[in-house]
Scaffold this motif. Structure first.
Motif, PDB file in Angstrom:
ATOM      1  N   ASP A   1       8.529  -3.187  -7.603  1.00  0.00           N
ATOM      2  CA  ASP A   1       7.825  -2.132  -8.007  1.00  0.00           C
ATOM      3  C   ASP A   1       7.255  -2.157  -9.402  1.00  0.00           C
ATOM      4  O   ASP A   1       5.891  -1.588  -9.401  1.00  0.00           O
ATOM      5  CB  ASP A   1       8.519  -0.660  -7.840  1.00  0.00           C
ATOM      6  CG  ASP A   1       8.881  -0.361  -6.280  1.00  0.00           C
ATOM      7  OD1 ASP A   1       8.275  -0.958  -5.363  1.00  0.00           O
ATOM      8  OD2 ASP A   1       9.892   0.433  -6.311  1.00  0.00           O
TER       9      ASP A   1
ATOM     10  N   LEU B   1       2.403   6.438  -7.057  1.00  0.00           N
ATOM     11  CA  LEU B   1       1.188   7.058  -7.726  1.00  0.00           C
ATOM     12  C   LEU B   1       1.426   8.771  -7.626  1.00  0.00           C
ATOM     13  O   LEU B   1       1.363   9.565  -8.386  1.00  0.00           O
ATOM     14  CB  LEU B   1      -0.065   6.966  -7.108  1.00  0.00           C
ATOM     15  CG  LEU B   1      -0.772   5.604  -7.313  1.00  0.00           C
ATOM     16  CD1 LEU B   1      -2.215   5.381  -6.443  1.00  0.00           C
ATOM     17  CD2 LEU B   1      -1.201   5.928  -8.883  1.00  0.00           C
ATOM     18  N   LYS B   2       2.111   9.064  -6.123  1.00  0.00           N
ATOM     19  CA  LYS B   2       2.411  10.470  -5.923  1.00  0.00           C
ATOM     20  C   LYS B   2       3.718  10.724  -6.806  1.00  0.00           C
ATOM     21  O   LYS B   2       3.604  11.993  -7.384  1.00  0.00           O
ATOM     22  CB  LYS B   2       2.978  10.440  -4.661  1.00  0.00           C
ATOM     23  CG  LYS B   2       3.310  11.951  -4.228  1.00  0.00           C
ATOM     24  CD  LYS B   2       2.116  12.630  -3.853  1.00  0.00           C
ATOM     25  CE  LYS B   2       2.412  14.271  -2.996  1.00  0.00           C
ATOM     26  NZ  LYS B   2       1.428  14.860  -2.929  1.00  0.00           N
TER      27      LYS B   2
ATOM     28  N   LYS C   1       0.711  -1.142  -0.087  1.00  0.00           N
ATOM     29  CA  LYS C   1      -0.090  -0.067   0.023  1.00  0.00           C
ATOM     30  C   LYS C   1       0.770   1.405  -0.010  1.00  0.00           C
ATOM     31  O   LYS C   1       0.807   2.266  -0.834  1.00  0.00           O
ATOM     32  CB  LYS C   1      -1.070  -0.049   1.195  1.00  0.00           C
ATOM     33  CG  LYS C   1      -1.855  -1.160   1.059  1.00  0.00           C
ATOM     34  CD  LYS C   1      -2.757  -0.925   2.559  1.00  0.00           C
ATOM     35  CE  LYS C   1      -3.705  -2.330   2.459  1.00  0.00           C
ATOM     36  NZ  LYS C   1      -4.540  -2.423   3.599  1.00  0.00           N
ATOM     37  N   LEU C   2       1.895   1.229   0.948  1.00  0.00           N
ATOM     38  CA  LEU C   2       2.855   2.427   1.069  1.00  0.00           C
ATOM     39  C   LEU C   2       3.530   2.527  -0.333  1.00  0.00           C
ATOM     40  O   LEU C   2       3.617   3.808  -0.835  1.00  0.00           O
ATOM     41  CB  LEU C   2       3.686   2.346   2.118  1.00  0.00           C
ATOM     42  CG  LEU C   2       3.051   2.414   3.469  1.00  0.00           C
ATOM     43  CD1 LEU C   2       4.054   2.008   4.414  1.00  0.00           C
ATOM     44  CD2 LEU C   2       2.231   3.612   3.740  1.00  0.00           C
ATOM     45  N   ARG C   3       4.002   1.656  -0.919  1.00  0.00           N
ATOM     46  CA  ARG C   3       4.635   1.661  -2.011  1.00  0.00           C
ATOM     47  C   ARG C   3       4.045   1.986  -3.454  1.00  0.00           C
ATOM     48  O   ARG C   3       4.505   3.158  -4.088  1.00  0.00           O
ATOM     49  CB  ARG C   3       5.342   0.270  -2.482  1.00  0.00           C
ATOM     50  CG  ARG C   3       6.484  -0.324  -1.513  1.00  0.00           C
ATOM     51  CD  ARG C   3       6.788  -1.884  -1.999  1.00  0.00           C
ATOM     52  NE  ARG C   3       8.034  -1.948  -3.120  1.00  0.00           N
ATOM     53  CZ  ARG C   3       9.235  -1.813  -2.535  1.00  0.00           C
ATOM     54  NH1 ARG C   3       9.451  -1.715  -1.198  1.00  0.00           N
ATOM     55  NH2 ARG C   3      10.074  -1.862  -3.364  1.00  0.00           N
ATOM     56  N   PHE C   4       2.795   1.750  -3.327  1.00  0.00           N
ATOM     57  CA  PHE C   4       2.084   2.273  -4.286  1.00  0.00           C
ATOM     58  C   PHE C   4       1.283   3.546  -4.249  1.00  0.00           C
ATOM     59  O   PHE C   4       1.583   4.435  -5.101  1.00  0.00           O
ATOM     60  CB  PHE C   4       0.701   1.073  -4.562  1.00  0.00           C
ATOM     61  CG  PHE C   4       0.029   1.463  -6.040  1.00  0.00           C
ATOM     62  CD1 PHE C   4       0.307   1.053  -6.947  1.00  0.00           C
ATOM     63  CD2 PHE C   4      -1.260   1.953  -5.818  1.00  0.00           C
ATOM     64  CE1 PHE C   4      -0.115   1.312  -8.325  1.00  0.00           C
ATOM     65  CE2 PHE C   4      -1.942   2.269  -6.985  1.00  0.00           C
ATOM     66  CZ  PHE C   4      -1.326   1.966  -8.186  1.00  0.00           C
ATOM     67  N   MET C   5       1.259   3.924  -3.008  1.00  0.00           N
ATOM     68  CA  MET C   5       0.975   5.285  -2.891  1.00  0.00           C
ATOM     69  C   MET C   5       1.992   6.343  -3.327  1.00  0.00           C
ATOM     70  O   MET C   5       1.795   7.405  -3.722  1.00  0.00           O
ATOM     71  CB  MET C   5       0.697   5.662  -1.376  1.00  0.00           C
ATOM     72  CG  MET C   5      -0.701   5.035  -0.676  1.00  0.00           C
ATOM     73  SD  MET C   5      -0.949   5.373   0.551  1.00  0.00           S
ATOM     74  CE  MET C   5      -0.374   6.683   1.421  1.00  0.00           C
ATOM     75  N   VAL C   6       3.437   6.081  -2.699  1.00  0.00           N
ATOM     76  CA  VAL C   6       4.436   6.853  -3.076  1.00  0.00           C
ATOM     77  C   VAL C   6       4.744   6.840  -4.737  1.00  0.00           C
ATOM     78  O   VAL C   6       4.861   7.715  -5.450  1.00  0.00           O
ATOM     79  CB  VAL C   6       5.810   6.092  -2.575  1.00  0.00           C
ATOM     80  CG1 VAL C   6       6.943   6.627  -3.120  1.00  0.00           C
ATOM     81  CG2 VAL C   6       5.623   6.464  -1.220  1.00  0.00           C
TER      82      VAL C   6
END
Length: 115
Positions: A33, A16-17, A9-14
């Motif tokens: 990733d 996306l950002k 979740k954290l990896r995907f949020m980063v």
């Protein structure tokens, strides 16, 4: 697809950002990733681009491992035998588990592994 772990979740949020297309074009992005993006994005163009990147990286790994094996193939001694075994094991792991290995690479690995 759903994200299974907090790490994903954290990896995907980063990612996306940062921007998915920008992240994909970055040569330093990890295979993990790339596979995460591929798993979560429905865009076929992005998925094909990631497939191409992963196939290219896998091909480079195969070529590198074969080259290293051939470098120690005819050397004598304990260290050379350990190196041959290590490179053979790494090639077998790639051969058995990696869906991005091309047929040509599989043939080359097969030749190397049967020696």
């Amino acid at each position: 697809m759903t994200l299974e772990t907090l790490d994903e979740k954290l990896r995907f949020m980063v990612l996306l950002k940062y921007g998915l297309s920008k992240a994909i074009k970055d040569n330093t992005i990890s295979d993990t990733d790339l596979k995460l993006i591929q798993k979560l994005v429905d865009n076929k163009l992005i998925q094909r681009e990631i497939d191409n990147i992963l196939q290219n990286r896998t091909h480079k790994k195969v070529v590198e491992k074969i080259k290293k094996y051939k470098r120690v193939q005819h050397l004598n001694g304990f260290a050379a035998a350990r190196a041959r075994l290590q490179y053979k094991n790494e090639l077998q792991a790639l051969f058995g588990s990696e869906k991005y290995v091309s047929d040509l690479d599989k043939q080359e690995m097969g030749k190397t592994l049967t020696k």
